[in-house]
Write a protein that holds these residues in place. Structure first.
Motif, PDB file in Angstrom:
ATOM      1  N   LYS A 193      -3.928  -3.719  72.992  1.00 32.89           N
ATOM      2  CA  LYS A 193      -3.128  -2.924  72.201  1.00 32.89           C
ATOM      3  C   LYS A 193      -3.983  -2.126  71.118  1.00 32.89           C
ATOM      4  CE  LYS A 193       0.889  -5.710  72.904  1.00 32.89           C
ATOM      5  NZ  LYS A 193       1.572  -5.102  74.222  1.00 32.89           N
ATOM      6  N   ILE A 194      -5.062  -1.466  71.739  1.00 29.17           N
ATOM      7  CA  ILE A 194      -5.914  -0.776  70.857  1.00 29.17           C
ATOM      8  C   ILE A 194      -5.402   0.914  70.975  1.00 29.17           C
ATOM      9  CG2 ILE A 194      -8.210   0.129  70.593  1.00 29.17           C
ATOM     10  CD1 ILE A 194      -9.316  -2.436  71.758  1.00 29.17           C
ATOM     11  N   LYS A 195      -5.200   1.604  69.947  1.00 28.07           N
ATOM     12  CA  LYS A 195      -4.759   2.918  70.054  1.00 28.07           C
ATOM     13  C   LYS A 195      -6.134   3.713  70.630  1.00 28.07           C
ATOM     14  CE  LYS A 195      -2.644   2.781  65.587  1.00 28.07           C
ATOM     15  NZ  LYS A 195      -2.281   3.336  64.259  1.00 28.07           N
ATOM     16  N   HIS A 196      -5.422   4.632  71.680  1.00 31.46           N
ATOM     17  CA  HIS A 196      -6.425   5.313  72.488  1.00 31.46           C
ATOM     18  C   HIS A 196      -5.904   6.785  72.557  1.00 31.46           C
ATOM     19  CE1 HIS A 196      -2.945   3.168  74.674  1.00 31.46           C
ATOM     20  NE2 HIS A 196      -3.065   4.346  75.477  1.00 31.46           N
ATOM     21  N   PRO A 197      -6.432   7.632  71.618  1.00 30.95           N
ATOM     22  CA  PRO A 197      -6.080   9.192  71.846  1.00 30.95           C
ATOM     23  C   PRO A 197      -6.512   9.534  73.006  1.00 30.95           C
ATOM     24  CG  PRO A 197      -7.965   8.798  70.294  1.00 30.95           C
ATOM     25  CD  PRO A 197      -7.333   7.291  70.439  1.00 30.95           C
ATOM     26  N   GLU A 198      -5.668  10.677  73.615  1.00 32.95           N
ATOM     27  CA  GLU A 198      -6.173  11.330  74.736  1.00 32.95           C
ATOM     28  C   GLU A 198      -7.165  12.387  74.410  1.00 32.95           C
ATOM     29  OE1 GLU A 198      -4.147  14.419  78.165  1.00 32.95           O
ATOM     30  OE2 GLU A 198      -2.961  13.429  76.897  1.00 32.95           O
ATOM     31  N   GLN A 199      -8.324  12.543  75.245  1.00 36.94           N
ATOM     32  CA  GLN A 199      -9.056  13.534  75.163  1.00 36.94           C
ATOM     33  C   GLN A 199      -8.912  14.741  76.244  1.00 36.94           C
ATOM     34  OE1 GLN A 199     -13.087  12.752  77.291  1.00 36.94           O
ATOM     35  NE2 GLN A 199     -14.063  13.421  75.353  1.00 36.94           N
ATOM     36  N   LYS A 200      -9.148  15.688  75.313  1.00 33.73           N
ATOM     37  CA  LYS A 200      -8.810  17.155  76.147  1.00 33.73           C
ATOM     38  C   LYS A 200     -10.235  17.590  76.425  1.00 33.73           C
ATOM     39  CE  LYS A 200      -4.425  17.322  75.624  1.00 33.73           C
ATOM     40  NZ  LYS A 200      -3.524  17.399  76.856  1.00 33.73           N
ATOM     41  N   VAL A 201     -10.550  18.120  77.677  1.00 30.75           N
ATOM     42  CA  VAL A 201     -11.895  18.361  78.025  1.00 30.75           C
ATOM     43  C   VAL A 201     -11.988  19.821  78.455  1.00 30.75           C
ATOM     44  CG1 VAL A 201     -13.810  17.962  79.810  1.00 30.75           C
ATOM     45  CG2 VAL A 201     -12.125  16.015  79.123  1.00 30.75           C
ATOM     46  N   GLY A 202     -10.930  20.509  79.039  1.00 30.97           N
ATOM     47  CA  GLY A 202     -11.291  21.871  79.442  1.00 30.97           C
ATOM     48  C   GLY A 202     -10.274  22.700  78.643  1.00 30.97           C
ATOM     49  N   GLU A 203     -10.784  23.615  77.988  1.00 29.84           N
ATOM     50  CA  GLU A 203     -10.009  24.831  77.397  1.00 29.84           C
ATOM     51  C   GLU A 203     -10.710  26.106  78.104  1.00 29.84           C
ATOM     52  OE1 GLU A 203      -7.826  24.242  75.461  1.00 29.84           O
ATOM     53  OE2 GLU A 203      -8.054  22.164  74.656  1.00 29.84           O
ATOM     54  N   PRO A 204      -9.506  27.193  78.184  1.00 32.43           N
ATOM     55  CA  PRO A 204      -9.989  28.154  78.968  1.00 32.43           C
ATOM     56  C   PRO A 204     -10.762  29.077  77.959  1.00 32.43           C
ATOM     57  CG  PRO A 204      -7.473  28.005  78.886  1.00 32.43           C
ATOM     58  CD  PRO A 204      -8.034  27.051  78.110  1.00 32.43           C
ATOM     59  N   ILE A 205     -11.007  28.936  77.131  1.00 32.38           N
ATOM     60  CA  ILE A 205     -11.757  29.926  75.992  1.00 32.38           C
ATOM     61  C   ILE A 205     -13.210  29.041  75.948  1.00 32.38           C
ATOM     62  CG2 ILE A 205     -11.553  28.888  73.881  1.00 32.38           C
ATOM     63  CD1 ILE A 205     -11.740  32.394  74.685  1.00 32.38           C
ATOM     64  N   ASN A 206     -13.410  27.773  76.359  1.00 33.96           N
ATOM     65  CA  ASN A 206     -14.827  27.298  76.555  1.00 33.96           C
ATOM     66  C   ASN A 206     -15.731  28.164  77.148  1.00 33.96           C
ATOM     67  OD1 ASN A 206     -13.462  23.849  76.507  1.00 33.96           O
ATOM     68  ND2 ASN A 206     -14.028  25.146  74.745  1.00 33.96           N
ATOM     69  N   VAL A 207     -17.022  27.712  76.507  1.00 35.55           N
ATOM     70  CA  VAL A 207     -18.021  28.653  77.177  1.00 35.55           C
ATOM     71  C   VAL A 207     -18.754  28.387  78.476  1.00 35.55           C
ATOM     72  CG1 VAL A 207     -20.628  29.255  76.748  1.00 35.55           C
ATOM     73  CG2 VAL A 207     -18.991  29.581  74.760  1.00 35.55           C
ATOM     74  N   ILE A 208     -19.134  29.276  79.308  1.00 33.60           N
ATOM     75  CA  ILE A 208     -19.924  28.935  80.481  1.00 33.60           C
ATOM     76  C   ILE A 208     -21.081  29.553  80.348  1.00 33.60           C
ATOM     77  CG2 ILE A 208     -19.843  29.085  83.189  1.00 33.60           C
ATOM     78  CD1 ILE A 208     -17.798  26.933  81.791  1.00 33.60           C
ATOM     79  N   TYR A 209     -22.206  29.287  80.276  1.00 35.77           N
ATOM     80  CA  TYR A 209     -23.549  30.163  79.934  1.00 35.77           C
ATOM     81  C   TYR A 209     -24.227  29.750  81.230  1.00 35.77           C
ATOM     82  CZ  TYR A 209     -27.700  32.048  77.909  1.00 35.77           C
ATOM     83  OH  TYR A 209     -28.584  32.837  77.422  1.00 35.77           O
ATOM     84  N   MET A 210     -24.402  30.849  82.308  1.00 39.45           N
ATOM     85  CA  MET A 210     -25.093  30.243  83.570  1.00 39.45           C
ATOM     86  C   MET A 210     -26.135  31.516  83.834  1.00 39.45           C
ATOM     87  SD  MET A 210     -23.761  27.545  84.868  1.00 39.45           S
ATOM     88  CE  MET A 210     -22.452  26.408  84.291  1.00 39.45           C
ATOM     89  N   ARG A 211     -27.417  31.487  84.137  1.00 34.71           N
ATOM     90  CA  ARG A 211     -28.124  32.470  84.378  1.00 34.71           C
ATOM     91  C   ARG A 211     -28.132  33.565  83.141  1.00 34.71           C
ATOM     92  NH1 ARG A 211     -27.615  32.603  91.050  1.00 34.71           N
ATOM     93  NH2 ARG A 211     -28.478  30.685  91.460  1.00 34.71           N
ATOM     94  N   ARG A 212     -28.290  33.112  82.108  1.00 32.50           N
ATOM     95  CA  ARG A 212     -28.354  33.768  80.876  1.00 32.50           C
ATOM     96  C   ARG A 212     -27.035  34.855  80.742  1.00 32.50           C
ATOM     97  NH1 ARG A 212     -33.759  36.837  79.825  1.00 32.50           N
ATOM     98  NH2 ARG A 212     -32.908  36.676  77.501  1.00 32.50           N
ATOM     99  N   LYS A 213     -25.968  34.658  81.380  1.00 33.32           N
ATOM    100  CA  LYS A 213     -24.749  35.078  81.228  1.00 33.32           C
ATOM    101  C   LYS A 213     -23.706  34.524  80.677  1.00 33.32           C
ATOM    102  CE  LYS A 213     -21.547  38.274  83.843  1.00 33.32           C
ATOM    103  NZ  LYS A 213     -21.239  38.828  85.190  1.00 33.32           N
ATOM    104  N   LEU A 214     -23.220  35.180  79.606  1.00 31.76           N
ATOM    105  CA  LEU A 214     -21.986  34.114  78.786  1.00 31.76           C
ATOM    106  C   LEU A 214     -20.716  34.495  79.417  1.00 31.76           C
ATOM    107  CD1 LEU A 214     -21.875  33.565  75.076  1.00 31.76           C
ATOM    108  CD2 LEU A 214     -20.013  33.620  76.230  1.00 31.76           C
ATOM    109  N   LEU A 215     -19.922  33.473  79.829  1.00 28.12           N
ATOM    110  CA  LEU A 215     -18.710  33.601  80.530  1.00 28.12           C
ATOM    111  C   LEU A 215     -17.705  32.644  79.837  1.00 28.12           C
ATOM    112  CD1 LEU A 215     -19.757  33.453  84.283  1.00 28.12           C
ATOM    113  CD2 LEU A 215     -19.482  35.575  82.976  1.00 28.12           C
TER     114      LEU A 215
END
Length: 575
Positions: A98-120
């Motif tokens: 019975k240990i408290k266990h907050p949910e983890q949010k991983v994906g947010e639409p505004i999060n950065v995707i930086y690939m091949r020197r392009k920031l998306l």
């Protein structure tokens, strides 16, 4: 055969989650039903001890708390979360402890995707015109039609090759994959990369790996297990953190184990073990520890150790001698070892919120940083002002090797052998010639309002004993700025890190190699020699690799050898 008197009934070697859980279950079972373990007891009460080589309990869980936060900021340098569909760890944390266990949010639409020197941004992963990859026309149409996003190209490829996996999860998915044959070859003999390359372009494969965050999920390991790992997250599945840190789980089990009369002994490195005839003429185990001439005798030994730690044992006795137990060596070679790297950085202010408009979840890049979690921000309860903040970088395979290069001493146990066999191999041993990142003196004070956290001293010690080299931190900060499109940003004020490829772990996680039937090896390795009381458990040879769930899964198989059934608080089926 040598003769000896038993010191304990059962010895568990390894104080990670598998070892502590196994010992705890045995101790609790003896209290609930003293007769169930009668076969193994030389006295009325079960004598059980956990022997751990390092000076801490937790294994590849490593919760740490940096100083000078107004309330403890719990960080995870090792394993960090569990999934609602994982029945063993989920029921242990939620229903039993019975240990408290907050949910983890991983994906947010505004999060950065930086690939091949392009920031998306994450929401652009479905826009083929925005992606800097030359994917095929079919793959472009899939993205435009909503049939997949770039980070799910691997899943799309598997569904195209094996449409029967749709809608399956858990044991149902695993059993189905064991029956699949492609091009007249059983699926377990296919490498995952080889398989998806039949329908996926190299460009789509590359962005899929970079956008999913884990390079190992696209590696050429056993296709059955890789697909099971990839698809075993239904839309309803949720990620959970542990309130206070993941180490709270084994530490709680340790506390209950010791209250029940069990012992936990640290700084005891097992060197070898052999057979011995005990006082009742039964076959037992004679254990030798580093710098200890007198052996410790037990009725049974449980090796809750990863493959590399097993390799470091001397090859003697009915289990570890290859000539006497050749099948064990074959089974040990059935998994690949994957090193993971984690770094925690502390900043005075969350500069990324104003400069890049990100504040939670995870951003991704093809730079060696790979995954960046916006872990936590301290907020003044009176003014609402934001203060000290934490980022967590997380990567594997080639990227983790990149960061290991900032250490000046060799990897492995070749140097300072005397020290790292007595105490836990600390990072200071691996960069004794490196300049460490300076930690500000004013942040060394105890956090106020934290006296309610009984585990804080242990977590503070974990932080203090995992410093990072100065050059490593500077390079990490530079790459973090680049992926956010920032030229200048305040430097971090503190940092800690761990590369899990180091001995004695040899890996953070493991994956089944092609050609091996995991569903046959997993139960077989838990008792590698039929007529000798030695048992093996851990994440490496489970069907839930990379997770604490796998450790508990194999622990429960070992416990069946001792006559224990799964407890009532473990559901019969996955959720």
């Amino acid at each position: 055969m040598k003769k000896g008197v038993s010191d304990y009934d059962i010895a568990v070697i390894g104080g990670g989650i598998a070892g502590i859980y196994t010992a705890w279950r045995l101790a609790m079972a003896d209290i609930e039903d003293p007769g169930i373990l009668k076969k193994w007891k030389k006295q009325d009460k079960l004598r059980i001890a956990v022997f751990e080589g390092s000076d801490r309990i937790g294994g590849r869980l490593l919760s740490a708390t940096p100083p000078n936060f107004s309330s403890p900021m719990n960080c995870e340098i090792g394993g960090m979360r569990f999934v609602s569909t994982q029945k063993y760890i989920s029921s242990l944390v939620v229903d039993k402890l019975k240990i408290k266990h907050p949910e983890q949010k991983v994906g947010e639409p505004i999060n950065v995707i930086y690939m091949r020197r392009k920031l998306l941004r994450s929401f652009q992963l479905c826009d083929p015109d925005a992606l800097p990859y030359d994917i095929t026309e079919e793959e472009r149409l899939v993205l435009k039609s909503g049939g997949a996003t770039a980070d799910n190209f691997l899943g799309w490829a598997v569904l195209k090759l094996i449409p029967g996996v749709a809608g399956l999860s858990g044991e149902q998915l695993t059993k189905y994959l064991q029956t699949v044959v492609i091009d007249s070859v059983p699926l377990y003999k296919h490498g995952f990369w080889d398989l998806v390359s039949k329908v996926l372009s190299q460009e789509a494969y590359t962005i899929a790996i970079k956008a999913v965050g884990y390079d190992v999920l696209g590696s050429n390991t056993n296709a059955v297990n890789c697909i099971s790992e990839y698809f075993d997250f239904t839309p309803e599945a949720k990620f959970y953190l542990i309130d206070g840190g993941y180490d709270v789980v084994p530490w709680t089990l340790q506390k209950q184990l010791e209250e029940a009369g069990g012992k936990v002994i640290t700084r005891k490195w097992l060197e070898k073990f052999d057979e011995v005839q005990l006082e009742d003429n039964s076959k037992g185990v004679e254990m030798y520890f580093y710098k200890q001439d007198k052996p410790v005798n037990v009725a049974a030994i449980v090796l809750a150790m990863p493959p590399r730690s097993l390799e470091l044992l001397e090859p003697v006795g009915p289990v570890m001698n290859p000539a006497l137990a050749p099948k064990l060596r074959w089974m040990m070679n059935s998994v690949s070892r994957i090193g993971l790297f984690k770094m925690i950085l502390v900043y005075d202010q969350p500069w990324w919120e104003k400069k890049a408009y990100v504040s939670s979840g995870r951003s991704l890049t093809d730079l060696p940083v790979r995954q960046l979690f916006y872990w936590g921000v301290e907020v003044d309860s009176k003014t609402g002002n934001k203060g000290k903040s934490v980022l967590m970088a997380y990567n594997d395979l080639e990227s983790s090797i990149f960061w290991s290069g900032f250490r000046t001493a060799p990897l492995g146990p070749d140097e300072d052998k005397e020290s790292d066999r007595i105490e836990h191999p600390s990072h200071r041993l691996y960069h004794k010639n490196a300049v460490m990142f300076p930690r500000k003196k004013e942040i060394a004070k105890e956090a106020s309002g934290s006296s309610h956290d009984q585990w804080l001293p242990l977590k503070r010690k974990n932080w203090d004993t995992h410093p990072a080299p100065k050059r490593m931190v500077e390079e990490m900060h530079k790459q973090i700025m680049e992926m956010h499109g920032v030229i200048e940003a305040p430097a971090p004020i503190d940092a800690a890190f761990k590369y899990w490829g180091d001995d004695p772990y040899g890996a953070a996680v493991h994956f089944w190699n092609t050609g091996y039937k995991s569903w046959e090896i997993m139960p077989a390795i838990t008792k590698p020699v039929n007529d000798f009381p030695c048992f093996i458990c851990g994440e490496a040879w489970s069907e839930n690799q990379t997770w604490a769930e796998g450790s508990l899964q194999t622990s429960e198989i070992v416990l069946k050898h001792f006559g224990l059934s799964e407890p009532d608080w473990i559901p019969k089926k996955t959720k």
